[in-house]
Structures are given as C-alpha cells and as structure tokens.
Design a protein around this motif. Sequence first.
Motif, PDB file in Angstrom:
ATOM      1  N   ASP A 168     118.626 -66.424  41.923  1.00 48.76           N
ATOM      2  CA  ASP A 168     119.745 -66.481  41.272  1.00 48.76           C
ATOM      3  C   ASP A 168     120.716 -67.245  41.467  1.00 48.76           C
ATOM      4  O   ASP A 168     121.579 -67.647  40.350  1.00 48.76           O
ATOM      5  N   VAL A 169     120.752 -68.345  42.194  1.00 48.87           N
ATOM      6  CA  VAL A 169     121.764 -69.398  42.322  1.00 48.87           C
ATOM      7  C   VAL A 169     121.422 -70.268  40.931  1.00 48.87           C
ATOM      8  O   VAL A 169     122.299 -70.983  40.440  1.00 48.87           O
ATOM      9  N   TYR A 178     127.188 -73.706  33.876  1.00 48.60           N
ATOM     10  CA  TYR A 178     128.063 -73.456  35.049  1.00 48.60           C
ATOM     11  C   TYR A 178     127.373 -72.062  35.445  1.00 48.60           C
ATOM     12  O   TYR A 178     126.738 -71.396  34.720  1.00 48.60           O
ATOM     13  N   ASN A 179     127.341 -71.738  36.803  1.00 48.22           N
ATOM     14  CA  ASN A 179     126.959 -70.793  37.581  1.00 48.22           C
ATOM     15  C   ASN A 179     128.056 -70.392  38.456  1.00 48.22           C
ATOM     16  O   ASN A 179     128.908 -71.136  39.122  1.00 48.22           O
ATOM     17  N   ILE A 180     128.396 -69.067  38.703  1.00 53.23           N
ATOM     18  CA  ILE A 180     129.125 -68.620  39.634  1.00 53.23           C
ATOM     19  C   ILE A 180     128.723 -68.324  40.991  1.00 53.23           C
ATOM     20  O   ILE A 180     127.488 -67.588  41.244  1.00 53.23           O
ATOM     21  N   TYR A 181     129.128 -69.108  42.095  1.00 53.27           N
ATOM     22  CA  TYR A 181     128.172 -69.017  43.321  1.00 53.27           C
ATOM     23  C   TYR A 181     129.303 -68.773  44.384  1.00 53.27           C
ATOM     24  O   TYR A 181     130.223 -69.680  44.399  1.00 53.27           O
ATOM     25  N   ASN A 182     129.297 -67.712  45.268  1.00 61.82           N
ATOM     26  CA  ASN A 182     130.307 -67.459  46.179  1.00 61.82           C
ATOM     27  C   ASN A 182     131.484 -67.278  45.567  1.00 61.82           C
ATOM     28  O   ASN A 182     132.653 -67.872  46.048  1.00 61.82           O
ATOM     29  N   GLY A 183     131.943 -66.861  44.317  1.00 54.56           N
ATOM     30  CA  GLY A 183     133.172 -66.720  43.613  1.00 54.56           C
ATOM     31  C   GLY A 183     133.853 -67.824  42.925  1.00 54.56           C
ATOM     32  O   GLY A 183     134.846 -67.787  42.444  1.00 54.56           O
TER      33      GLY A 183
END
Length: 73
Positions: free
Chosen positions: A3-4, A51-56
């Motif tokens: 998912d990352v 962009y991706n959302i990773y750890n908020g």
Amino acid sequence: LGDVYKRQGYQVQYSISRKFVKAKKVEKKTCSVTLRKLSKKKTYYIRVRAYNIYNGKKVYGKWSKVKKVKIKK
C-alpha cells in the motif's frame, strides 16, 4: 508495504514563469484537471507529481517534465 506505493493523489502546478515563480497548485485524486480563468494569449508551464500519505504525512514523487501550453483565445 504494497500500500505504500499506491498513489493517493496528484499535485498539478502551473505558472506563467518558466521557473515556477508565484506558481499555483491544484491537488486532485485523478491525474486529469481542467484549469479555468487562465489569461488569454499567455504561455503557461505545467508540471505534475504524485503523492502518497504515509504515517499521516504526504510523501511526494518527482515532478514530471514541464509541459508548455499556449492559451489562444
């Protein structure tokens, strides 16, 4: 970790300046966007990045190559 690497959205940046001085940004879930209220007979420079959302936090990819667009009417 699968998912990352999934893209959450795209950021589109456009400007009259080739170096993107005073550039405007638009964020969308899809890579397609319609820019409105552009000045007539001007040349705009446009680029996109994912962009991706990773750890908020948003993690951005590299900017695409710059596309030069001439507004006709």
